[in-house]
Design a protein around this motif. Sequence first.
Motif, PDB file in Angstrom:
ATOM      1  N   HIS A  79       0.960  -1.229   0.084  1.00  0.00           N
ATOM      2  CA  HIS A  79      -0.164   0.114   0.070  1.00  0.00           C
ATOM      3  C   HIS A  79       0.895   1.163  -0.037  1.00  0.00           C
ATOM      4  CE1 HIS A  79      -3.658  -2.594   0.683  1.00  0.00           C
ATOM      5  NE2 HIS A  79      -3.129  -2.965   1.653  1.00  0.00           N
ATOM      6  N   SER A  80       2.098   0.986  -0.425  1.00  0.00           N
ATOM      7  CA  SER A  80       2.970   2.298  -0.366  1.00  0.00           C
ATOM      8  C   SER A  80       4.102   2.346  -1.620  1.00  0.00           C
ATOM      9  CB  SER A  80       3.521   2.552   0.915  1.00  0.00           C
ATOM     10  OG  SER A  80       4.455   1.322   1.198  1.00  0.00           O
ATOM     11  N   VAL A  81       4.522   3.355  -1.866  1.00  0.00           N
ATOM     12  CA  VAL A  81       5.604   3.454  -2.692  1.00  0.00           C
ATOM     13  C   VAL A  81       6.764   4.337  -1.869  1.00  0.00           C
ATOM     14  CG1 VAL A  81       6.783   4.588  -4.640  1.00  0.00           C
ATOM     15  CG2 VAL A  81       4.183   3.635  -4.786  1.00  0.00           C
ATOM     16  N   PHE A  82       7.771   3.839  -1.665  1.00  0.00           N
ATOM     17  CA  PHE A  82       8.879   4.661  -0.738  1.00  0.00           C
ATOM     18  C   PHE A  82      10.321   4.514  -1.306  1.00  0.00           C
ATOM     19  CE2 PHE A  82       8.632  -0.040   0.224  1.00  0.00           C
ATOM     20  CZ  PHE A  82       9.899  -0.299   0.341  1.00  0.00           C
ATOM     21  N   SER A  83      10.987   5.442  -0.742  1.00  0.00           N
ATOM     22  CA  SER A  83      12.631   5.713  -1.176  1.00  0.00           C
ATOM     23  C   SER A  83      13.235   6.310   0.034  1.00  0.00           C
ATOM     24  CB  SER A  83      12.580   6.728  -2.366  1.00  0.00           C
ATOM     25  OG  SER A  83      14.009   6.792  -2.714  1.00  0.00           O
ATOM     26  N   VAL A  84      13.825   5.314   0.703  1.00  0.00           N
ATOM     27  CA  VAL A  84      14.518   5.711   1.787  1.00  0.00           C
ATOM     28  C   VAL A  84      15.715   5.318   1.850  1.00  0.00           C
ATOM     29  CG1 VAL A  84      14.473   5.631   4.678  1.00  0.00           C
ATOM     30  CG2 VAL A  84      12.418   5.697   3.466  1.00  0.00           C
ATOM     31  N   HIS A  85      16.838   6.160   1.972  1.00  0.00           N
ATOM     32  CA  HIS A  85      18.308   6.025   1.744  1.00  0.00           C
ATOM     33  C   HIS A  85      18.917   6.693   2.881  1.00  0.00           C
ATOM     34  CE1 HIS A  85      16.941   6.161  -2.317  1.00  0.00           C
ATOM     35  NE2 HIS A  85      17.718   4.829  -2.479  1.00  0.00           N
ATOM     36  N   LEU A  86      19.712   5.745   3.644  1.00  0.00           N
ATOM     37  CA  LEU A  86      20.390   6.119   4.924  1.00  0.00           C
ATOM     38  C   LEU A  86      21.694   5.666   4.655  1.00  0.00           C
ATOM     39  CD1 LEU A  86      17.694   4.190   7.512  1.00  0.00           C
ATOM     40  CD2 LEU A  86      17.868   6.900   6.834  1.00  0.00           C
ATOM     41  N   HIS A  87      22.497   6.832   5.353  1.00  0.00           N
ATOM     42  CA  HIS A  87      23.972   6.855   5.470  1.00  0.00           C
ATOM     43  C   HIS A  87      24.211   6.487   6.842  1.00  0.00           C
ATOM     44  CE1 HIS A  87      27.961   9.502   5.235  1.00  0.00           C
ATOM     45  NE2 HIS A  87      28.055   7.950   5.385  1.00  0.00           N
ATOM     46  N   PHE A  88      24.967   5.462   7.223  1.00  0.00           N
ATOM     47  CA  PHE A  88      25.394   4.951   8.607  1.00  0.00           C
ATOM     48  C   PHE A  88      26.870   4.935   8.631  1.00  0.00           C
ATOM     49  CE2 PHE A  88      21.546   2.342   7.676  1.00  0.00           C
ATOM     50  CZ  PHE A  88      20.912   2.705   8.895  1.00  0.00           C
TER      51      PHE A  88
END
Length: 135
Positions: free
Chosen positions: A8-17
């Motif tokens: 039920h979603s479209v997402f784009s999550v980019h994380l720098h660790f």
Amino acid sequence: MVSRKASHSVFSVHLHFVFVTKYRRKTITTQILERLQEIFANICIKTKCRLIEFSGEIDHVHLLIDFHQDNNLSVLVGSLKSASSRIIQKKFSEHLSTFYGKTVFWSSSYYVASTGGAPIEKIKQYIQAQEVPNE
């Protein structure tokens, strides 16, 4: 980067660790760095995430992860750090014993930031520019 879809979603999550070694000790060699990349990539696959970029220096590593929304951030970090620490300690125990008296590898803290403010290519270039150990 391409957005991903869930039911039920479209997402784009980019994380720098950024993970640093315990006491910022200079323990990471080329072999350890290569093995860490394999470990992190495998954990990402198991958690529906993607390891986009990885590199590091002798006392820390950088990861750029395409984060899947089904994950809990702190649980993912715990999985990445605990599994990698356990495997690295087992495989490189002789090397690490010169730095640590007990079974430790990572500092308990970490850095994470959303990369939405900077273009992903800039973050990738920054990570690629790390001074990789040459041992």
